[in-house]
Design an enzyme around this catalytic site. Structure first.
Site, short mmCIF file in Angstrom:
data_model
loop_
_atom_site.label_atom_id
_atom_site.label_comp_id
_atom_site.label_asym_id
_atom_site.label_seq_id
_atom_site.Cartn_x
_atom_site.Cartn_y
_atom_site.Cartn_z
N SER A 158 -4.53 -0.50 2.58
CA SER A 158 -5.73 0.02 3.25
C SER A 158 -6.16 1.32 2.60
CB SER A 158 -5.46 0.25 4.74
OG SER A 158 -4.49 1.26 4.94
N ILE A 183 -7.43 4.48 0.67
CA ILE A 183 -7.42 4.91 -0.73
C ILE A 183 -6.51 4.01 -1.56
CG2 ILE A 183 -6.81 6.80 -2.28
CD1 ILE A 183 -7.72 8.74 -0.10
N ASP A 240 9.56 0.61 3.63
CA ASP A 240 9.20 1.75 4.47
C ASP A 240 9.71 2.99 3.76
OD1 ASP A 240 8.90 3.75 6.32
OD2 ASP A 240 9.83 2.67 7.98
N TYR A 264 1.93 18.66 8.21
CA TYR A 264 1.20 17.83 7.24
C TYR A 264 0.53 18.72 6.19
CZ TYR A 264 -2.26 14.57 5.36
OH TYR A 264 -3.01 13.79 4.52
N VAL A 291 -12.04 10.92 4.48
CA VAL A 291 -12.30 9.63 3.85
C VAL A 291 -12.31 8.56 4.94
CG1 VAL A 291 -11.61 8.00 2.05
CG2 VAL A 291 -11.08 10.44 1.79
N THR A 342 -11.08 5.75 6.31
CA THR A 342 -9.90 4.89 6.24
C THR A 342 -9.32 4.74 7.64
OG1 THR A 342 -8.28 6.68 5.95
CG2 THR A 342 -9.39 5.89 3.96
#
Length: 257
Positions: A11, A13, A58, A149, A182, A184
């Site tokens: 999915s 990018i 994963d 993050y 973006v 997504t």
């Protein structure tokens, strides 16, 4: 055929990278957690006459990373382009987040990038060709935020910039892609309410990938897609870090009210 390995390839990018590279005639190794989505994506890319292998893994787990490392170090099936795209965030702030979830996010966003890059590069350097594209974020320039993050993406950016210098003269390149918003599934998966993704600040994944690959061909190290985000990145680069910290502190105080 030159081969590209893309993480988070089903999915956003990652899918846009796979589609563009398949059209360019590159064989693919697609990595993600969802085997059914991987097979569906691979089937579509094979219509371009390329090989598209799937690798269910994963990357927040040691076993998943080891599986991809084994593929990257296979001397009989060299990978010429590694796209470290897989990543995740969460809606909880640091003190509210589950510690195990924080560690899993860190392993996906940082440990996997480090481990897979280290696995891929020796073969590339030995062959004298290849490239690594690490997907970071505009938020990586936002020093002073309390978000893990943001810190993880700042690490990806600085790591890749240093890596590019280390690789000088080897024929192998490293580029860090720093997109803004973006269109997504990223924010939805994290449970973040972003409103309708429209307007000047929202980019299509296909455009992000096109600009990234153009920058890679030009030998750039940092790719910031779109003029608007280039301007923001330049502004953030000029801002003193104490000022950025104060700005983010104000934002945090408002959220805590």
């Amino acid at each position: 055929m030159p081969t590209a390995l893309i993480t988070g390839a089903t999915s956003g990018i990652g899918a846009a990278f796979a589609a563009r590279l398949a059209r360019d005639g590159r064989d693919l190794v697609l990595v993600a957690r969802d085997g059914e989505r991987l097979e569906a994506a691979a089937s579509g890319h094979r219509e371009h006459g390329v090989s598209a292998d799937v690798l269910v893994a994963d990357l927040s787990t040691a076993d998943g990373r080891d599986r991809v490392v084994a593929r990257l170090t296979d001397p009989d099936a060299p990978v010429d382009l590694l796209v470290n795209n897989a990543g995740a965030t969460q809606r909880h702030r640091f003190l509210e987040a589950d510690p195990a979830a924080l560690l899993a996010q860190h392993d996906l966003n940082v440990t996997a990038v480090l481990q897979l890059t280290r696995a891929a590069l020796p073969g590339m350097v030995e062959r004298g060709r290849g490239a690594v594209v690490n997907v970071s974020s505009m938020l990586g320039f936002a020093t002073g935020s309390s978000s893990t993050y943001v810190a993880e993406k700042a690490w990806v950016t600085v790591f890749t910039e240093g890596l590019a210098g280390t690789l000088a003269g080897t024929g192998v390149r490293a580029l860090v892609l720093c997109p803004g918003f973006v269109r997504t599934e990223f924010h939805e998966r994290a449970g973040l309410e972003m409103g309708e993704p429209k307007g000047l600040m929202w980019l299509d994944a296909e455009r992000v990938v096109e600009e990234c690959l153009a920058d890679l061909a030009r030998g750039k190290v940092v790719s910031v897609p779109s003029p608007q985000y280039k301007a923001i990145a330049a502004w953030m680069d000029l801002m003193p870090r104490p000022v950025l910290r104060r700005l983010f502190a104000v934002g945090e105080r408002r959220r805590n009210r």
